[in-house]
Design a protein around this motif. Structure first.
Motif, PDB file in Angstrom:
ATOM      1  N   ASN A  62       8.915  50.695-116.178  1.00 55.68           N
ATOM      2  CA  ASN A  62       9.702  51.917-116.415  1.00 55.68           C
ATOM      3  C   ASN A  62       9.818  52.225-117.898  1.00 55.68           C
ATOM      4  OD1 ASN A  62      10.288  52.793-113.820  1.00 55.68           O
ATOM      5  ND2 ASN A  62      12.081  51.487-113.626  1.00 55.68           N
ATOM      6  N   ALA A  63      10.102  51.191-118.707  1.00 57.85           N
ATOM      7  CA  ALA A  63      10.257  51.404-120.144  1.00 57.85           C
ATOM      8  C   ALA A  63       8.968  51.950-120.749  1.00 57.85           C
ATOM      9  CB  ALA A  63      10.651  50.097-120.827  1.00 57.85           C
ATOM     10  N   ALA A  64       7.834  51.376-120.349  1.00 54.09           N
ATOM     11  CA  ALA A  64       6.547  51.837-120.868  1.00 54.09           C
ATOM     12  C   ALA A  64       6.243  53.264-120.405  1.00 54.09           C
ATOM     13  CB  ALA A  64       5.437  50.883-120.423  1.00 54.09           C
ATOM     14  N   ILE A  65       6.511  53.561-119.143  1.00 54.07           N
ATOM     15  CA  ILE A  65       6.234  54.904-118.612  1.00 54.07           C
ATOM     16  C   ILE A  65       7.127  55.946-119.274  1.00 54.07           C
ATOM     17  CG2 ILE A  65       6.412  56.343-116.547  1.00 54.07           C
ATOM     18  CD1 ILE A  65       5.492  53.906-114.931  1.00 54.07           C
ATOM     19  N   LEU A  66       8.420  55.630-119.433  1.00 52.46           N
ATOM     20  CA  LEU A  66       9.326  56.571-120.095  1.00 52.46           C
ATOM     21  C   LEU A  66       8.922  56.783-121.550  1.00 52.46           C
ATOM     22  CD1 LEU A  66      12.769  55.418-118.633  1.00 52.46           C
ATOM     23  CD2 LEU A  66      11.499  57.500-118.072  1.00 52.46           C
ATOM     24  N   GLY A  67       8.471  55.722-122.216  1.00 55.06           N
ATOM     25  CA  GLY A  67       7.970  55.867-123.572  1.00 55.06           C
ATOM     26  C   GLY A  67       6.716  56.731-123.626  1.00 55.06           C
ATOM     27  N   TYR A  68       5.855  56.577-122.638  1.00 53.96           N
ATOM     28  CA  TYR A  68       4.603  57.344-122.582  1.00 53.96           C
ATOM     29  C   TYR A  68       4.883  58.842-122.451  1.00 53.96           C
ATOM     30  CZ  TYR A  68       0.036  58.890-120.840  1.00 53.96           C
ATOM     31  OH  TYR A  68      -1.161  59.537-120.662  1.00 53.96           O
ATOM     32  N   TYR A  69       5.809  59.197-121.589  1.00 55.15           N
ATOM     33  CA  TYR A  69       6.063  60.613-121.332  1.00 55.15           C
ATOM     34  C   TYR A  69       7.077  61.238-122.292  1.00 55.15           C
ATOM     35  CZ  TYR A  69       3.390  60.415-116.997  1.00 55.15           C
ATOM     36  OH  TYR A  69       2.373  60.286-116.083  1.00 55.15           O
ATOM     37  N   TYR A  70       8.072  60.466-122.724  1.00 60.44           N
ATOM     38  CA  TYR A  70       9.185  61.053-123.480  1.00 60.44           C
ATOM     39  C   TYR A  70       9.353  60.452-124.872  1.00 60.44           C
ATOM     40  CZ  TYR A  70      10.050  62.380-118.657  1.00 60.44           C
ATOM     41  OH  TYR A  70       9.905  62.846-117.380  1.00 60.44           O
ATOM     42  N   VAL A 274       4.928  54.356-125.775  1.00 57.33           N
ATOM     43  CA  VAL A 274       5.004  55.417-126.785  1.00 57.33           C
ATOM     44  C   VAL A 274       3.664  55.527-127.520  1.00 57.33           C
ATOM     45  CG1 VAL A 274       6.174  56.227-128.863  1.00 57.33           C
ATOM     46  CG2 VAL A 274       7.477  55.061-127.075  1.00 57.33           C
ATOM     47  N   PHE A 275       3.113  54.379-127.905  1.00 59.73           N
ATOM     48  CA  PHE A 275       1.815  54.338-128.590  1.00 59.73           C
ATOM     49  C   PHE A 275       0.732  54.981-127.735  1.00 59.73           C
ATOM     50  CE2 PHE A 275      -1.976  51.451-129.503  1.00 59.73           C
ATOM     51  CZ  PHE A 275      -2.437  52.241-130.558  1.00 59.73           C
ATOM     52  N   ALA A 276       0.721  54.640-126.452  1.00 54.01           N
ATOM     53  CA  ALA A 276      -0.267  55.225-125.549  1.00 54.01           C
ATOM     54  C   ALA A 276      -0.066  56.726-125.400  1.00 54.01           C
ATOM     55  CB  ALA A 276      -0.192  54.544-124.183  1.00 54.01           C
ATOM     56  N   GLY A 277       1.211  57.159-125.283  1.00 54.05           N
ATOM     57  CA  GLY A 277       1.496  58.578-125.133  1.00 54.05           C
ATOM     58  C   GLY A 277       1.091  59.397-126.346  1.00 54.05           C
ATOM     59  N   ALA A 278       1.258  58.824-127.549  1.00 53.61           N
ATOM     60  CA  ALA A 278       0.914  59.537-128.778  1.00 53.61           C
ATOM     61  C   ALA A 278      -0.589  59.725-128.926  1.00 53.61           C
ATOM     62  CB  ALA A 278       1.462  58.779-129.986  1.00 53.61           C
ATOM     63  N   LEU A 281      -5.398  61.104-124.232  1.00 59.97           N
ATOM     64  CA  LEU A 281      -6.229  62.292-124.063  1.00 59.97           C
ATOM     65  C   LEU A 281      -5.678  63.128-122.907  1.00 59.97           C
ATOM     66  CD1 LEU A 281      -9.726  60.569-124.340  1.00 59.97           C
ATOM     67  CD2 LEU A 281      -8.386  61.643-126.182  1.00 59.97           C
ATOM     68  N   GLN A 282      -6.070  64.371-122.842  1.00 60.51           N
ATOM     69  CA  GLN A 282      -5.576  65.248-121.788  1.00 60.51           C
ATOM     70  C   GLN A 282      -5.983  64.711-120.414  1.00 60.51           C
ATOM     71  OE1 GLN A 282      -6.722  69.311-122.218  1.00 60.51           O
ATOM     72  NE2 GLN A 282      -5.422  70.038-120.547  1.00 60.51           N
ATOM     73  N   GLY A 283      -4.967  64.579-119.527  1.00 59.31           N
ATOM     74  CA  GLY A 283      -5.224  64.092-118.181  1.00 59.31           C
ATOM     75  C   GLY A 283      -5.323  62.583-118.058  1.00 59.31           C
ATOM     76  N   GLU A 284      -5.113  61.866-119.152  1.00 59.02           N
ATOM     77  CA  GLU A 284      -5.245  60.402-119.149  1.00 59.02           C
ATOM     78  C   GLU A 284      -3.904  59.759-118.826  1.00 59.02           C
ATOM     79  OE1 GLU A 284      -7.752  57.392-121.992  1.00 59.02           O
ATOM     80  OE2 GLU A 284      -6.244  58.647-122.966  1.00 59.02           O
ATOM     81  N   ASP A 285      -3.875  58.798-117.887  1.00 60.19           N
ATOM     82  CA  ASP A 285      -2.620  58.127-117.577  1.00 60.19           C
ATOM     83  C   ASP A 285      -2.370  56.986-118.557  1.00 60.19           C
ATOM     84  OD1 ASP A 285      -4.111  55.891-116.796  1.00 60.19           O
ATOM     85  OD2 ASP A 285      -3.990  56.367-114.667  1.00 60.19           O
ATOM     86  N   MET A 286      -1.196  56.356-118.442  1.00 59.33           N
ATOM     87  CA  MET A 286      -0.806  55.350-119.424  1.00 59.33           C
ATOM     88  C   MET A 286      -1.736  54.148-119.445  1.00 59.33           C
ATOM     89  SD  MET A 286       2.754  53.209-119.765  1.00 59.33           S
ATOM     90  CE  MET A 286       2.300  52.111-118.412  1.00 59.33           C
ATOM     91  N   ASN A 287      -2.065  53.605-118.280  1.00 57.76           N
ATOM     92  CA  ASN A 287      -2.916  52.419-118.235  1.00 57.76           C
ATOM     93  C   ASN A 287      -4.289  52.698-118.827  1.00 57.76           C
ATOM     94  OD1 ASN A 287      -0.984  50.792-117.117  1.00 57.76           O
ATOM     95  ND2 ASN A 287      -1.711  50.984-115.023  1.00 57.76           N
ATOM     96  N   ALA A 288      -4.832  53.877-118.517  1.00 57.59           N
ATOM     97  CA  ALA A 288      -6.138  54.235-119.068  1.00 57.59           C
ATOM     98  C   ALA A 288      -6.070  54.381-120.583  1.00 57.59           C
ATOM     99  CB  ALA A 288      -6.637  55.519-118.424  1.00 57.59           C
ATOM    100  N   LEU A 290      -3.880  52.932-122.682  1.00 56.78           N
ATOM    101  CA  LEU A 290      -3.711  51.618-123.306  1.00 56.78           C
ATOM    102  C   LEU A 290      -4.994  50.811-123.266  1.00 56.78           C
ATOM    103  CD1 LEU A 290      -0.154  50.398-122.161  1.00 56.78           C
ATOM    104  CD2 LEU A 290      -0.935  50.863-124.493  1.00 56.78           C
ATOM    105  N   THR A 291      -5.714  50.888-122.160  1.00 56.72           N
ATOM    106  CA  THR A 291      -6.978  50.158-122.061  1.00 56.72           C
ATOM    107  C   THR A 291      -7.964  50.653-123.111  1.00 56.72           C
ATOM    108  OG1 THR A 291      -6.640  49.840-119.690  1.00 56.72           O
ATOM    109  CG2 THR A 291      -8.875  49.533-120.525  1.00 56.72           C
ATOM    110  N   ARG A 292      -8.048  51.963-123.296  1.00 57.86           N
ATOM    111  CA  ARG A 292      -8.945  52.523-124.315  1.00 57.86           C
ATOM    112  C   ARG A 292      -8.518  52.114-125.717  1.00 57.86           C
ATOM    113  NH1 ARG A 292      -8.235  56.994-127.170  1.00 57.86           N
ATOM    114  NH2 ARG A 292      -6.632  57.794-125.747  1.00 57.86           N
ATOM    115  N   LEU A 293      -7.214  52.081-125.974  1.00 61.06           N
ATOM    116  CA  LEU A 293      -6.710  51.793-127.322  1.00 61.06           C
ATOM    117  C   LEU A 293      -6.714  50.305-127.652  1.00 61.06           C
ATOM    118  CD1 LEU A 293      -3.698  54.260-127.246  1.00 61.06           C
ATOM    119  CD2 LEU A 293      -5.732  54.503-128.665  1.00 61.06           C
ATOM    120  N   LEU A 294      -6.386  49.465-126.675  1.00 62.55           N
ATOM    121  CA  LEU A 294      -6.215  48.038-126.928  1.00 62.55           C
ATOM    122  C   LEU A 294      -7.383  47.189-126.436  1.00 62.55           C
ATOM    123  CD1 LEU A 294      -2.435  47.603-126.005  1.00 62.55           C
ATOM    124  CD2 LEU A 294      -3.442  48.117-128.240  1.00 62.55           C
ATOM    125  N   GLY A 295      -8.013  47.628-125.344  1.00 60.98           N
ATOM    126  CA  GLY A 295      -9.099  46.843-124.781  1.00 60.98           C
ATOM    127  C   GLY A 295      -8.705  46.182-123.470  1.00 60.98           C
TER     128      GLY A 295
END
Length: 467
Positions: A62-70, A274-278, A281-288, A290-295
Motif C-alpha cells: 500500500n505504501a509503495a502504491i500510494l507513493g507511486y500514484y500520489y 514515489v521513485f517509480a511514479g516520478a 512511462l505512460q501506461g506503465e504500472d509500478m512493478n514494471a 521499478l523493474t525497468r529502473l532497478l533491474g
C-alpha cells in the motif's frame, strides 16, 4: 531466476521459523507469550515484534502504491497510521495502570456490559480475518496472476506453512520468530534502499514530483490517517495483545521505539513507489517501472521483503485469533487444542476471502479504520477522561454510525453506489473517506457528550459484570 529464488527464500524462512517455534506446553506460553520458565518478553523482543507485525505485506504494498500514484504525500499518509503506536501506548497505559483491566474487552464489559464487548469482538474478528486475507493475497500476487495455478499453490502452501509453526507454539513462538523475521526484513530493506539510491535515474528531487496541494488525494489521505489514528490501535488485537505482556516501563518504551522505527521503514518503502511514479512511462504500472529502473534482482529483493513481512504478520494474527476466541470471547475453553482450532478457523476464513472476496488492498485498511472510529469517543471520554455515566445508547450509536460509514465507503469505493457525489459534489474516494470519517467522529463524540449530560433513564450504563 524468479521461479526458483522466491520459493527457495520462502522455504528457508519457513524452516528457520519452524526451528524457532518450540511446542507450547502451557496456556501461558500459547496465549500470553511466556517463555517455558515463565519469563515475560524483553524490550528488544517486544520492539521487533511490534514493528514486524505492523509492517505487514499489505502495508508495504500500500505504501509503495500510494507513493507511486500520489507522491511523497501518499507515502507519508500511510506512514501516519504508524503514529498509532503512540496513541496505542497511551491507551494501554490507561487500560492497565489507571483502570486495572487485563484487556480491552474487560474495560468495555465493565462500562457498557456484554453488548459493549460484543460490538468490539465483532469489529476485531473482522479485522483479524482481513489481515489473513490481505497478506495471503499479496503472496499470491507475487507468485502469479490472479487465479493462476502458481497463484493458488503459493497461497495454499504459504498458509499451510505459517499455520503449522503458529499452532506449535502460539504467541511465544510468534514472538521468537518475529525477532528473526524482523532482522531479515531490515537487511533486505537496507539492501533495497542502497540499490535505489545508487540507481542512475534517482535523485532526491524526484521524491517531490507531486507538489503539496491541499485537496489532492495524498494530503486528503494524510488528514484521514490523522483522524483515524486515535482509535485505530484499539481495534488492532495484535498491537493490544502485546501491550499486556511486560511491565509498564518495558511496554511504554517498546511502543515509542516501534513508532519511529516502523514509520521510517514504511516511509522508505513508500519512497520506492514515489521513485517509480516520478520516472514511470505512460501506461506503465509500478512493478514494471521499478523493474525497468532497478533491474530484476532488486525486484526479487522487493518481493522477498513482502514475503518476510507477510509471514511475520500471519503468525501474530493467528496467535491473536486464538486468544480472541478462547480467552477474550470465551467461545472455547482456553486450552492448547482449542487455540489451535481457532487458528485454523481464522486461516480458513481468510482463504475464503482471498478466493471469493474483493482484491482492493487499501479498501480493507480504510473500511477497518472507519469502523474502528466508533472507539474514538470511548478513548476520549470513557478511557482518558474517565466519564463513568455514559449510557449504552451512546456507545451503540457510535458503533452503528461507524459501521454504517465503513459500509458506505466500501460500496462507494467499489462502485456499487454513488450517493455522496450528488449530495455534496465530492467525487474522489479519499475525499469521500475524509467526509465519512469526520461525520463518524463528530456523531460518535456528540452521542457520548449528550448521553453523559442528558442520560435517558431507560438506558443507563450497566453495572459491572461479576464473573
Amino acid at each position: 531466476m524468479a521461479a526458483t529464488f522466491l520459493p527457495a527464500f520462502v522455504a528457508i524462512i519457513a524452516i528457520f521459523s519452524i526451528f524457532l517455534s518450540p511446542r507450547a506446553k502451557s496456556d501461558g506460553a500459547f496465549f500470553k507469550g511466556l517463555s517455558p520458565d515463565g519469563r515475560q518478553p524483553g524490550l528488544i523482543t517486544l520492539i521487533f515484534s511490534q514493528v514486524t507485525t505492523w509492517i505487514f505485506a499489505r502495508s508495504l504494498m500500500n505504501a509503495a502504491i500510494l507513493g507511486y500514484y500520489y507522491g511523497l504525500w501518499g507515502a507519508l499518509a500511510y506512514a501516519a497510521y504508524y503514529l498509532s503506536f503512540l496513541t496505542g501506548a497511551a491507551i494501554i497505559d490507561s487500560l492497565r495502570f489507571r483502570h486495572g483491566c487485563d484487556s480491552v474487552q474487560e474495560f468495555l464489559r465493565l462500562r457498557f456490559g456484554g453488548a459493549g464487548a460484543s460490538c468490539y469482538n465483532l469489529v476485531i474478528a473482522i479485522r483479524l480475518v482481513s489481515e489473513v486475507f490481505a497478506n495471503l493475497l499479496v503472496i499470491g500476487i507475487l507468485f502469479g496472476a490472479d487465479g493462476s495455478h502458481a497463484y493458488v499453490i503459493a497461497i495454499l502452501g504459504f498458509s499451510a506453512i505459517t499455520l503449522l509453526y503458529s499452532t506449535l507454539g502460539g504467541l511465544h513462538a510468534s514472538l521468537r520468530t518475529d525477532v528473526f523475521q524482523m532482522g531479515v526484513f531490515l537487511v533486505v530493506l537496507a539492501v533495497l534502499i542502497a540499490i535505489a539510491l545508487t540507481a542512475d535515474d534517482f535523485s532526491f528531487a524526484t521524491l517531490l514530483f507531486k507538489p503539496f496541494v491541499i485537496d489532492d488525494p495524498g494530503p486528503i489521505l494524510l488528514a484521514v490517517a490523522l483522524l483515524q489514528v486515535w482509535s485505530y490501535p484499539m481495534h488492532d488485537p495484535v498491537m493490544m495483545d502485546r501491550g499486556f505482556l511486560a511491565d509498564r516501563k518495558t511496554t511504554r518504551r517498546s511502543f515509542i521505539h516501534a513508532a519511529w522505527i516502523s514509520s521510517l521503514c514504511i516511509t522508505l518503502f513508500g519512497c520506492l513507489g514515489v521513485f517509480a511514479g516520478a520516472q514511470a512511462l505512460q501506461g506503465e504500472d509500478m512493478n514494471a517501472a521499478l523493474t525497468r529502473l532497478l533491474g530484476e534482482t532488486p525486484m526479487l529483493i522487493f518481493s522477498a521483503a513482502l514475503v518476510v513481512s507477510a509471514m511475520s504478520t500471519l503468525d501474530s494474527t493467528l496467535a491473536s485469533s486464538a486468544k480472541l476466541a478462547a480467552v477474550d470471547m470465551r467461545l472455547l475453553r482456553p486450552t492448547l487444542a482449542n487455540g489451535r482450532i481457532a487458528m485454523a478457523v481464522f486461516m480458513l476464513a481468510g482463504l475464503l476471502c482471498v478466493f471469493f472476496g474483493s482484491k482492493d488492498l487499501f479498501a480493507a485498511v480504510a473500511v477497518s479504520g472507519t469502523a474502528s472510529m466508533y472507539l474514538t469517543p470511548v478513548v476520549f471520554f470513557s478511557l482518558w477522561r474517565d466519564w463513568r455515566d455514559v449510557p449504552l445508547w451512546s456507545y451503540l450509536t457510535s458503533f452503528c454510525v461507524a459501521v454504517g460509514g465503513a459500509a458506505l465507503y466500501f460500496t462507494e469505493s467499489s462502485g456499487y453506489s454513488n450517493l455522496i457525489e450528488p449530495l455534496v459534489g465530492v467525487s474522489h474516494k479519499y475525499s469521500k473517506l475524509l467526509l465519512i470519517s469526520l461525520i463518524v467522529m463528530t456523531v460518535g463524540c456528540a452521542a457520548f457528550w449528550m448521553g453523559a449530560r442528558f442520560p435517558f433513564r431507560s438506558s443507563r450504563t450497566p453495572q459491572p459484570v461479576l464473573e
